[in-house]
Design a protein around this motif. Structure first.
Motif, short mmCIF file in Angstrom:
data_model
loop_
_atom_site.label_atom_id
_atom_site.label_comp_id
_atom_site.label_asym_id
_atom_site.label_seq_id
_atom_site.Cartn_x
_atom_site.Cartn_y
_atom_site.Cartn_z
N LEU A 231 0.83 -1.19 0.00
CA LEU A 231 0.00 0.00 0.00
C LEU A 231 0.87 1.25 0.00
O LEU A 231 0.56 2.24 -0.66
N GLY A 232 1.98 1.18 0.74
CA GLY A 232 2.89 2.32 0.82
C GLY A 232 3.52 2.67 -0.53
O GLY A 232 3.98 3.78 -0.73
N LEU A 233 3.55 1.72 -1.43
CA LEU A 233 4.09 1.99 -2.76
C LEU A 233 3.02 2.50 -3.71
O LEU A 233 3.29 2.71 -4.90
N GLY A 234 1.81 2.65 -3.20
CA GLY A 234 0.76 3.20 -4.05
C GLY A 234 -0.10 2.14 -4.71
O GLY A 234 -0.84 2.44 -5.64
N ALA A 235 0.00 0.89 -4.23
CA ALA A 235 -0.89 -0.13 -4.77
C ALA A 235 -2.26 0.02 -4.13
O ALA A 235 -2.38 0.45 -2.99
N ARG B 67 3.98 7.75 9.63
CA ARG B 67 2.87 6.93 9.15
C ARG B 67 1.61 7.74 8.94
O ARG B 67 0.75 7.37 8.15
N ASN C 219 1.61 9.43 5.21
CA ASN C 219 1.01 8.77 4.04
C ASN C 219 -0.14 7.83 4.43
O ASN C 219 -0.46 6.90 3.72
N LEU D 109 -0.72 5.56 6.57
CA LEU D 109 -0.63 4.13 6.84
C LEU D 109 -1.28 3.78 8.17
O LEU D 109 -1.58 2.62 8.43
N LEU E 8 -4.49 1.74 8.50
CA LEU E 8 -4.54 0.28 8.57
C LEU E 8 -4.55 -0.22 10.01
O LEU E 8 -4.85 -1.37 10.27
N VAL F 41 -4.63 6.31 -2.41
CA VAL F 41 -3.70 5.58 -3.26
C VAL F 41 -2.77 6.56 -3.98
O VAL F 41 -1.55 6.38 -4.05
N ARG G 81 -0.15 7.92 -1.64
CA ARG G 81 0.96 7.01 -1.35
C ARG G 81 1.88 6.83 -2.54
O ARG G 81 3.04 6.47 -2.39
N GLY H 137 6.49 8.14 -0.77
CA GLY H 137 6.91 6.76 -0.51
C GLY H 137 7.45 6.61 0.90
O GLY H 137 7.77 7.59 1.56
N MET H 138 7.53 5.35 1.33
CA MET H 138 7.93 5.11 2.72
C MET H 138 8.94 3.97 2.78
O MET H 138 8.76 2.93 2.16
N PHE I 68 10.43 1.62 5.71
CA PHE I 68 10.00 1.34 7.07
C PHE I 68 11.16 1.06 8.01
O PHE I 68 12.27 0.74 7.59
#
Ligand SMILES: Nc1ncnc2c1ncn2[C@@H]1O[C@H](COP(=O)(O)OP(=O)(O)OP(=O)(O)O)[C@@H](O)[C@H]1O
Ligand SMILES: [Mg+2]
Lengths: 299, 279
Positions: A184-188, B70, B73, B75, B78, B103, B106, B110-111, B113
């Motif tokens: 998801l972090g890559l934009g998927a 987090r 973007n 995250l 989740l 989407v 993100r 980019g991330m 981790f």
């Protein structure tokens, strides 16, 4: 040796006790494992010793079943069992895995999902003869299929669907959250993440569940007693034609058959069944392994 | 405005402007609070991340640095029970606003981790993941993106002969560089890095630092680090995070140009932390 001289007496004593406990535990666990192996080995051994000579007779393995005379073969039963397994798996896997994806990825935690899970777990413990009766009432009678390949496959699908769904769901849940985050972090999108990361990672777990199901389908007889013929001289020629699977026929041969060599045929069938299950297991395992290696899932 | 015992403003925000200036800043965080269930993990976070600069987050363990990343973007969406109050602007648009395309967000930010998280796929497929998601199918093009990204992430020499092998078999440090390459392959506008060098040896760390200096020309970078020298060497702006007492939310004690933070910090807690006297 030199180092040990400096160890105080008390700690040395504790070390000895720990070592003894370790040895005892090892021996006990070994013995238990050995008992399990022995039981398993003697069952399979008994079946094979009694049956191998029969199985390797080409007239038996490739022959036509006999209703009255001695010397019948089992090829149609073997084929029926294989068709039945394939058909049931084709019905069950898309539905089971689809439902599992929904449960694991989309449904979230609610009273309804808990109820579905509880229902599935309960259904998985219902005796298979009950499913047989249900299949008789619904597919054989109400849908007018009569006892046939499809009626048997649908009944087995109902019987095994809950377990397939639950094991697949667990396999999906066991995929680390970090994979999802990475994707998801890559934009998927969510669906891309499921399709390209979550599902492939869960394939080994799903396959394991599938292999267990194949074993259960091949070995199932009670659910098929009313939904497929117990004896037929031909393998099914269409989805809705008859044909007897090997496990229910084994039961039939031992209890009802009037052929003089029923005992011998039953022994051969038992051995053939064991070999078939082992072979399908090996093939499925091999395919799963190759999949993992191809995907680069193992280092 | 809350004050501490000495009557000093706790949430000093020398740089964060009251109204976000969208031209200059890529990301502007305004009055951000973050909850994990009932636990308030962050309070009053205000940060402006300038375009084409490196912004460093420093502070003791558990003070919420990863949580802020987090949030940027989304995250934390989740994480069950996680809730955000306040705003995060990306080029002037509130990413927590109604109907914002997560989407798309993100893709743009980019991330990398804190814990390396390569997919259980081959090295090649890991790096090619993003481009494939965005529809790149051409083999030659993918090959090129994969090689370029791995070169930039200082991993190419170690893996060029075994791109088809599983990423799981790489060492921790190699996995982290692979994750950096994976993000570079997507070519986002901003990159969030959560302690990217924690598992790396000095040589690889140096290469990553060089890379980040290089990337800064085209990318906007936020990096969390526990390494004070790294923050000082690398970043243009630094935010110092802290929790006052156990169970309190994390706050930003001081935020400003890295030079100022490391030479003449306003807050004595910042000074004590960067000189290694507590935290
Ligand atoms: N998913 C979560 N659920 C509940 N609490 C969380 C979660 N993630 C983080 N926290 C809590 O939020 C606080 C901040 O955590 P965070 O990981 O952001 O700190 P950090 O500054 O990145 O620490 P470190 O330097 O050790 O990485 C901690 O108290 C942590 O326990
Ligand atoms: Mg962290």
């Amino acid at each position: 040796m030199m180092g040990e001289m400096h160890v105080p007496a008390r700690s040395r004593a504790r070390k000895t006790t720990a070592k003894t406990a370790d040895t005892v535990a090892t021996v006990v666990l070994w013995a238990l494992a050995l008992v399990c192996l022995a039981v398993l080995g003697s069952i399979i051994g008994y079946i094979l010793v009694k049956g191998l000579a029969v199985v390797f007779d080409p007239k038996f393995i490739l022959g036509k079943p006999q209703a009255i005379n001695a010397g019948g073969g089992i090829l149609p039963f073997l084929l029926s069992s294989i068709y039945l397994t394939l058909l049931t798996m084709v019905i069950i896997m898309p539905i089971g895995v689809g439902a599992a994806i929904y449960m694991a990825e989309f449904a979230g935690e609610s009273r309804i999902t808990r109820l579905v899970r509880f229902g599935a777990d309960s259904l998985a413990t219902v005796p298979s003869i009950v499913f047989g009766l249900f299949g008789l009432a619904l597919f054989v009678v109400a849908f007018g299929m009569g006892p046939c390949l499809m009626a048997g496959a649908l009944t087995l699908a109902l019987l095994n669907l809950p377990a397939v769904m639950r094991t697949s769901e667990e396999a999906l849940r066991a995929v680390p959250a970090s994979y999802r985050e990475a994707s998801l972090g890559l934009g998927a999108s969510r669906w891309q993440t499921i399709r390209k990361v979550v599902l492939p990672s869960a394939v080994p777990g799903i396959t394991t569940g599938g292999i267990l199901t194949i074993g259960r389908i091949l070995g199932e007889s009670a659910a098929l007693v009313f939904t497929m013929p117990l004896f037929a001289t031909k393998a099914p020629t269409s989805l809705f034609s008859g044909g007897a699977a090997i496990a229910p026929n084994l039961w039939y041969t031992l209890t009802e058959a009037i052929t003089p060599d029923a005992q011998r045929i039953a022994q051969g069938e038992a051995a053939a069944l064991v070999i078939l299950i082992l072979a399908l297991n090996l093939v499925a395992r091999f395919l799963a392994h190759r999949y993992q290696a191809r995907q680069g899932m193992v280092g | 405005m809350q004050t501490d015992v000495e009557g000093k403003s706790v949430a000093a925000r020398p740089l964060a402007t009251p109204e976000p200036q969208h031209g200059r800043y890529m990301i502007s965080i305004r009055d951000l609070d973050l909850f994990y269930g009932d636990f308030k993990a962050l309070e009053d976070i205000n940060v402006d991340v300038e375009h084409n600069r490196i912004t460093a987050f420093i502070g003791p363990s558990g003070c919420g640095k990863s949580s802020v990343l987090r949030s940027i973007n989304r995250l934390n969406d989740l994480v069950k029970g996680a809730r955000v109050e306040g705003q995060v602007f990306l080029d002037g648009e509130d990413i927590y606003g109604h109907g914002y395309d997560v989407v798309e967000l993100r893709k743009r930010v980019g991330m990398v981790f804190q814990r390396p998280n390569p997919f259980p796929k081959s090295i090649y497929d890991n790096v090619a993941y993003g481009p494939r998601i965005f529809g790149v199918r051409d083999r030659a093009e993918l090959d090129q993106v994969v090689e370029e990204s791995l070169v930039r992430a200082a991993l190419w020499d170690e893996v060029k002969g075994k791109l088809k092998q599983s990423a799981i078999a790489l060492s921790g440090g190699q996995q982290q560089r692979l994750c950096i390459a994976r993000v570079l392959a997507v070519e986002p506008e901003g990159i969030l890095l959560d302690e990217p060098c924690a598992a790396l040896d000095p040589i690889a760390t140096q290469r990553i630092e060089d890379l980040l200096q290089e990337l800064k020309k085209t990318y906007t970078i936020v990096i969390v680090t526990h390494n004070m020298q790294q923050a000082a060497r690398l970043s243009d702006y630094t935010a110092f995070f802290m929790i006052e007492n156990q169970g309190d939310p994390g706050r930003i004690v001081e935020f400003g140009p890295t030079n100022t933070i490391f030479t003449t910090p306003e807050d004595e807690r910042t000074e004590r932390y960067i000189t290694g006297r507590f935290g």
